[in-house]
Design an enzyme around this catalytic site. Sequence first.
Site, PDB file in Angstrom:
ATOM      1  CD  GLU A  16      65.126  44.484  37.942  1.00  0.00           C
ATOM      2  OE1 GLU A  16      64.681  45.159  37.003  1.00  0.00           O
ATOM      3  OE2 GLU A  16      65.235  43.250  37.904  1.00  0.00           O
TER       4      GLU A  16
ATOM      5  NE  ARG B 283      60.548  45.945  27.387  1.00  0.00           N
ATOM      6  CZ  ARG B 283      61.093  45.137  28.274  1.00  0.00           C
ATOM      7  NH1 ARG B 283      60.817  43.846  28.279  1.00  0.00           N
ATOM      8  NH2 ARG B 283      61.958  45.597  29.164  1.00  0.00           N
TER       9      ARG B 283
ATOM     10  CD1 TRP C 276      68.403  34.838  33.507  1.00  0.00           C
ATOM     11  CD2 TRP C 276      67.120  33.355  34.583  1.00  0.00           C
ATOM     12  NE1 TRP C 276      67.160  34.839  32.909  1.00  0.00           N
ATOM     13  CE2 TRP C 276      66.348  33.930  33.547  1.00  0.00           C
ATOM     14  CE3 TRP C 276      66.519  32.393  35.405  1.00  0.00           C
ATOM     15  CZ2 TRP C 276      65.020  33.587  33.304  1.00  0.00           C
ATOM     16  CZ3 TRP C 276      65.194  32.050  35.161  1.00  0.00           C
ATOM     17  CH2 TRP C 276      64.448  32.640  34.121  1.00  0.00           C
TER      18      TRP C 276
ATOM     19  CD  GLU D 166      62.718  48.900  28.400  1.00  0.00           C
ATOM     20  OE1 GLU D 166      61.956  48.598  27.465  1.00  0.00           O
ATOM     21  OE2 GLU D 166      63.074  48.092  29.272  1.00  0.00           O
TER      22      GLU D 166
ATOM     23  CD  GLU E 105      63.494  38.298  31.630  1.00  0.00           C
ATOM     24  OE1 GLU E 105      62.517  39.012  31.897  1.00  0.00           O
ATOM     25  OE2 GLU E 105      64.601  38.395  32.178  1.00  0.00           O
TER      26      GLU E 105
ATOM     27  CG  ASN F  87      56.985  39.723  32.348  1.00  0.00           C
ATOM     28  OD1 ASN F  87      57.618  39.744  31.302  1.00  0.00           O
ATOM     29  ND2 ASN F  87      57.571  39.745  33.528  1.00  0.00           N
TER      30      ASN F  87
ATOM     31  CG  HIS G 146      73.106  39.843  37.108  1.00  0.00           C
ATOM     32  ND1 HIS G 146      72.429  40.322  38.204  1.00  0.00           N
ATOM     33  CD2 HIS G 146      72.431  38.725  36.748  1.00  0.00           C
ATOM     34  CE1 HIS G 146      71.407  39.542  38.488  1.00  0.00           C
ATOM     35  NE2 HIS G 146      71.376  38.558  37.615  1.00  0.00           N
TER      36      HIS G 146
ATOM     37  CE  LYS H  89      60.089  39.969  29.337  1.00  0.00           C
ATOM     38  NZ  LYS H  89      60.243  40.175  30.798  1.00  0.00           N
TER      39      LYS H  89
ATOM     40  CG  ASP I 279      67.909  43.124  33.028  1.00  0.00           C
ATOM     41  OD1 ASP I 279      67.207  44.120  32.812  1.00  0.00           O
ATOM     42  OD2 ASP I 279      67.536  42.159  33.724  1.00  0.00           O
TER      43      ASP I 279
ATOM     44  NE  ARG J 172      70.687  38.373  29.520  1.00  0.00           N
ATOM     45  CZ  ARG J 172      69.970  38.463  30.623  1.00  0.00           C
ATOM     46  NH1 ARG J 172      70.035  37.508  31.528  1.00  0.00           N
ATOM     47  NH2 ARG J 172      69.193  39.504  30.868  1.00  0.00           N
TER      48      ARG J 172
ATOM     49  CE  LYS K  32      65.437  45.553  29.750  1.00  0.00           C
ATOM     50  NZ  LYS K  32      65.449  44.647  30.892  1.00  0.00           N
TER      51      LYS K  32
HETATM   52  C1  GCU Z   1      64.526  42.474  34.232  1.00  0.00           C
HETATM   53  C2  GCU Z   1      63.556  42.342  35.364  1.00  0.00           C
HETATM   54  C3  GCU Z   1      62.327  41.636  34.957  1.00  0.00           C
HETATM   55  C4  GCU Z   1      61.768  42.255  33.707  1.00  0.00           C
HETATM   56  C5  GCU Z   1      62.808  42.271  32.635  1.00  0.00           C
HETATM   57  C6  GCU Z   1      62.353  42.975  31.370  1.00  0.00           C
HETATM   58  O1  GCU Z   1      65.092  41.229  33.965  1.00  0.00           O
HETATM   59  O2  GCU Z   1      64.144  41.678  36.427  1.00  0.00           O
HETATM   60  O3  GCU Z   1      61.404  41.718  36.014  1.00  0.00           O
HETATM   61  O4  GCU Z   1      60.657  41.574  33.308  1.00  0.00           O
HETATM   62  O5  GCU Z   1      63.905  42.957  33.085  1.00  0.00           O
HETATM   63  O6  GCU Z   1      62.871  44.050  31.089  1.00  0.00           O
HETATM   64  O7  GCU Z   1      61.490  42.486  30.678  1.00  0.00           O
END
Ligand code: GCU
Length: 872
Positions: free
Chosen positions: A494, A416, A649, A488, A383, A296, A628, A379, A466, A428, A461
């Site tokens: 996390e 990504r 979420w 990835e 999100e 981000n 999750h 990205k 996630d 999702r 990923k």
């Molecule tokens: C997860 C994570 C986020 C991150 C996101 C991503 O959801 O909680 O903080 O930004 O992955 O891979 O972009």
Amino acid sequence: MIISRRTLLGAVVPVTAATGLVAGTGAAAGAVGREEGAAALRTTADGDYDGSDLWLRYVPVGDPGLLRKYRESVTAVIVENAGRKKVHRHTPNLSMAPGSTEKLVQTTLEAARDELVRGLGGLLDRAVPVKTDPGDKPSDGAVIVGTRDSSRIVRQHISADDLTSVGDDGYLIRSFFRGTQGFTVIAGNTEVGALYGTFAFLRRLQTHKSITRLDISESPRVRHRHLNNWETVRLYAGNNASGTGGLNGENGTIFNFTGTGESAGRNLPVILDRYIVAARAMASVGMNGITINLVNADNVYLTPEYIAQEAALADALRPYGIKLALSINYTAPTDPRFAPDTLTNEQLDPHGEEFRGWWNRRARLLQASIPDFTGFTVKANSEGQPGPQDFGDDHGDGANAIAAAVAPLGMKIYWRTFVYNADVDEDRLKRAYLEFGYINDERQPDGTRGRFLDNVFLQTKNGPLDFQAREPIHPMFGRMEHTNQALELQITQEYTGQDEMLCYLGPMWEEALKTDTYARDERGRLLDKRLMGHIVDGTAQGHSDTAIVGVANLGNADNLTGHHFSQANLFAFGRQSWDWTLDSADIAADWVRMTWSNRKNVVGTIVKMMMGSWEALVSYQTPFGMAHQFRSSDHYGPNPAERLARDDWSPVYYNKADSIGLGYDRSSTGSDFTAQYFPTLAARYGDIDTVPENLLMWFHHVRWDRRMRSGRIFWDELVYRYQMGVQYVTWMRLTWDSLQPSIDARRFSEVKTKLTIHEADAGDWRDTCVNYWKEFSGRDNPADNGPLSIKIVVGGRTIGAFDPSASSYRITLPAGASPKITKVIPADRATRYEILSQADDVPGQAIVRVAKEDFFGPIVKDYVFVIERAHP
Ligand code: GCU
């Protein structure tokens, strides 16, 4: 007493569940430390060691026989022309902070030479002299490092043909010994290759392997082995207790861009020791790139002031073969911070010259200061991050525009695929393939397929959701045959216990990389090489440009990773990105030897703890393919009941708990996500009778009374599985205590404290989840049929139905009955038990320890009985 992460907030309060009663289980290896504080008495010179050298600690070889042999075989280091090939340095005033112990080097061979001097000096416990000119023949015991270009000895002893086979990053290590007389040559085609070989040679000594008959030839299977350093979120290694914060005005990140307060004057180009330690550690396992900021992305990283700092960092990392990249924001060109060079929204047309020109100018600015800058991670439309879809374009348009802008500069775009637009599909998990798959398949004007440019990697990923502790592989692996694909992985923990839980991720990545995709070619024939690792390393479908990226866990904590055991995940990531076919247990063994001790029982015990730790975490967090269930505030603890503004979420969206059962039906009767896999996997996952049980709820809504392969019903098996996860953590805590005599004091007690928190928090996961599921299943916890269930005979009566989730049990005896436990009856014959203490009188307490080896390792439960007399 429950000590949880939430209540403790980093304070050190060692508490054991049954203080004074931890000895003697067959499950805990060896002797168990009995006295609190004994560690302090045993403090040695390095008792306060803080873990800051990662796995490059180089303690003297403890075995006298081996030390003698090593000393005979290694007497000098020869690095010819070490100073000749200076790497680019942009920053004239680059300097180490005053008082540093690390130092800056200007060539890669200097880095190799200095590592040998440091490493061999430490391991052999005596200085090893460096020679620059070997004379006519290398002396006995010489270790020679170089390329055919830098070193006459390498030219004489290693043919160009032999070296060709190892490519740019590979190396050869050869012994030229007759008995104990002879020398060792470490050679690469490049100085970086020679550096990798140097670390590999040192690793042999660090792990007590032979160094005299070497004929090693190594090269990485994957070309780009990068870290993505999320510097501001999901960073669990900041050096203060509140998470990502840092002391002395620093933030928690490993690299200091904004030193203020007490840290003023310590931001780049001042190089701190930890930057060089991280560089050495990355190089030691062959990592060759780092994207330094969060996905981000903050545009500040593209401003001239920041670029100057990035250039300084790149200068410091460059001798170690590590190249810099940045995460960027798709709409950066509109940011007023770049005035007067800004664009309007209308100018963000990916097909237009303005947008491309802007990115080309920015990339050139970077390249002017960082000539080997590798490119951008993006990205987009994920999100809340902006992206091409906001302007009516698709991911192919957006990625190709920036890629075309930077291609003339030799840079790449890591785009990504972590996208999940709710309009695309209700499920999702299906969305990424729906957004990217058609671009891969698209026929191009020249007749080829796939629209993504050659310098675009789609960064995906390992799993479709996630970074959950267990996911099926992402269905895009194998499906994107006309596109470069980067894998990835998340090293920062996390969803796997953050900095509190000991969770070794090597086995998780190994499971993913060795999963058969059953990929087929266009004519429907199964590929010969089709494990996920083959897709990633390009051998499955003929890709020559390949990449693995790890979301990094480096912070400014003393030990750089927060939990001492999180260092293992960084190490394993490096090793597995170099060679995904490696065995994660072997990697763990290397790491333990390099980090803790080479003593056989210590290595065996810690490796065993590590190897079951991930499966244990899966068990107490999200067993049988549950996804999750994390509370949204921090992704650490559980909240299965949580319902957030966004459906996808919310834990409830994933668990789908109801009176019938639990789990998300993604088979053809449900969302049909399974159809995104190749036919063999689609059929296997789509059928509740053939899906692996550890992925059950990813794909099916499972009835509470479904018969599982063990013979138990789903509900019982589910509850027992939660309990087993916690019981493994209990075993780890007890076992760690048994290692106290062999581990330096500070690290011993820091890990011990974390294991106490870990056990309590694992129990919280179990109880929170099971109690919530109970509201739907309407069933009680099963009691008498679990792996560690027991009945006891007291006062002539057989008593059972002890819920293994409970921490103690009240037993009421009739008047006159003896409080002695005369018999323990385990449900499972493989179970061992021991009565640790007995009540002599009533009221009193008895403790029975029950242990067994289950499928992912040893599990232990202490039954604490509070024995009372019935009131007449
Ligand atoms: C997860 C994570 C986020 C991150 C996101 C991503 O959801 O909680 O903080 O930004 O992955 O891979 O972009």
